[in-house]
Design an enzyme around this catalytic site. Structure first.
Site, PDB file in Angstrom:
ATOM      1  N   LEU A  17       0.888  -1.157   0.000  1.00  0.00           N
ATOM      2  CA  LEU A  17       0.000   0.000   0.000  1.00  0.00           C
ATOM      3  C   LEU A  17       0.923   1.203   0.000  1.00  0.00           C
ATOM      4  O   LEU A  17       1.833   1.276   0.833  1.00  0.00           O
ATOM      5  CB  LEU A  17      -0.887   0.017   1.249  1.00  0.00           C
ATOM      6  CG  LEU A  17      -2.139  -0.857   1.249  1.00  0.00           C
ATOM      7  CD1 LEU A  17      -2.804  -0.823   2.626  1.00  0.00           C
ATOM      8  CD2 LEU A  17      -3.122  -0.422   0.181  1.00  0.00           C
ATOM      9  N   ASP A  18       0.710   2.146  -0.906  1.00  0.00           N
ATOM     10  CA  ASP A  18       1.653   3.252  -1.002  1.00  0.00           C
ATOM     11  C   ASP A  18       1.537   4.178   0.208  1.00  0.00           C
ATOM     12  O   ASP A  18       0.652   4.041   1.055  1.00  0.00           O
ATOM     13  CB  ASP A  18       1.501   4.005  -2.323  1.00  0.00           C
ATOM     14  CG  ASP A  18       0.140   4.667  -2.492  1.00  0.00           C
ATOM     15  OD1 ASP A  18      -0.331   5.277  -1.525  1.00  0.00           O
ATOM     16  OD2 ASP A  18      -0.432   4.576  -3.587  1.00  0.00           O
ATOM     17  N   LEU A  19       2.438   5.132   0.289  1.00  0.00           N
ATOM     18  CA  LEU A  19       2.570   6.005   1.451  1.00  0.00           C
ATOM     19  C   LEU A  19       1.253   6.661   1.848  1.00  0.00           C
ATOM     20  O   LEU A  19       0.918   6.748   3.037  1.00  0.00           O
ATOM     21  CB  LEU A  19       3.623   7.094   1.155  1.00  0.00           C
ATOM     22  CG  LEU A  19       3.902   8.108   2.262  1.00  0.00           C
ATOM     23  CD1 LEU A  19       4.654   7.455   3.407  1.00  0.00           C
ATOM     24  CD2 LEU A  19       4.708   9.284   1.710  1.00  0.00           C
TER      25      LEU A  19
END
Length: 237
Positions: free
Chosen positions: A103-105
């Site tokens: 899951l990206d930032l």
């Protein structure tokens, strides 16, 4: 830490490195269920390494947990830029576990973490077609947004499988959508929204395969139950 398989077998007291090489060449060694090749490396904390179907002595007990990842954390165990990582949130789980996918930032929600390499490979391999559902808060051209997203078959020249999209709530210039995808290409949902003239304000993964995030608080984790593990390891997504 990754090391050559022959060294790992030797360090486990099974055989000499030369004998381990012979075992690998004979196809007797597997990593995460796949037959290993001579020269391959593996991480005993993350990968399921077996000789003739038996795990190496001293292998860590398998552990799979669900984390509700908040925004502002990267889905890695360390970060060269000094950003906060999901490892900080699960440091008290009792084992070194790795994220299953990313899951990206700026994304949040359900993130599986495990030291079971075979399970991780099953859930991330494209042939598994594991379903993932996201709730996405968007603004912009929201009228007919669900239909436009559902019709997408190409993403910047790359073919994609059709997504299942529903409108959960819609107001003036804003909407909350449910988006279910099978592939999980890099930042796929955000890129799909951009292609349809939508700006993502918030993105939260709420379901993966047979698991739902439920009421797990942000930043908290829990072990999967035996029932959940059996379902997760079962049929397709």
């Amino acid at each position: 830490m990754e090391e050559r398989l022959q060294k790992l077998l030797s360090s486990a007291g099974i055989c000499s490195r030369r004998t381990a090489e012979a075992y690998i060449q004979a196809g007797r060694v597997t990593v995460n269920g796949e037959t290993a090749q001579l020269g391959a490396k593996a991480d005993p904390d993350r990968d399921d390494i077996r000789l003739d179907g038996r795990a190496l002595p001293g292998a860590a007990a398998p552990l799979t947990i669900m984390l509700n990842k908040p925004r502002g954390y990267v889905s890695t165990l360390s970060d060269e830029r000094g950003r906060r990582t999901v490892a900080d949130l699960v440091a008290d789980c009792g084992a070194r576990v790795y994220p299953v996918g990313r899951l990206d930032l700026d994304s949040e929600g359900l993130l599986l973490m495990t030291n079971d390499g075979r399970l991780a490979q099953r859930l991330t391999h494209p042939r598994g077609e594991i379903k993932k559902t996201y709730h996405v808060w968007v603004r912009g051209s929201v009228e007919g947004a669900a239909e436009r997203l559902s019709r997408l078959r190409d993403l910047e020249g790359e073919p994609i499988r059709p997504a299942r999209v529903k409108t959960l709530r819609q107001g003036e210039g804003r909407a909350r959508l449910s988006v279910t995808i099978h592939q999980g290409k890099n930042r796929q949902v955000r890129r799909m929204c951009a292609a349809c003239g939508l700006e993502v304000e918030r993105l939260r993964r709420v379901r993966e395969h047979t698991l739902s995030l439920g009421d797990l608080p942000p930043g908290k984790w829990r072990r999967l139950t035996e029932e959940e593990l059996r379902a997760l390891e079962g049929g397709g997504g």
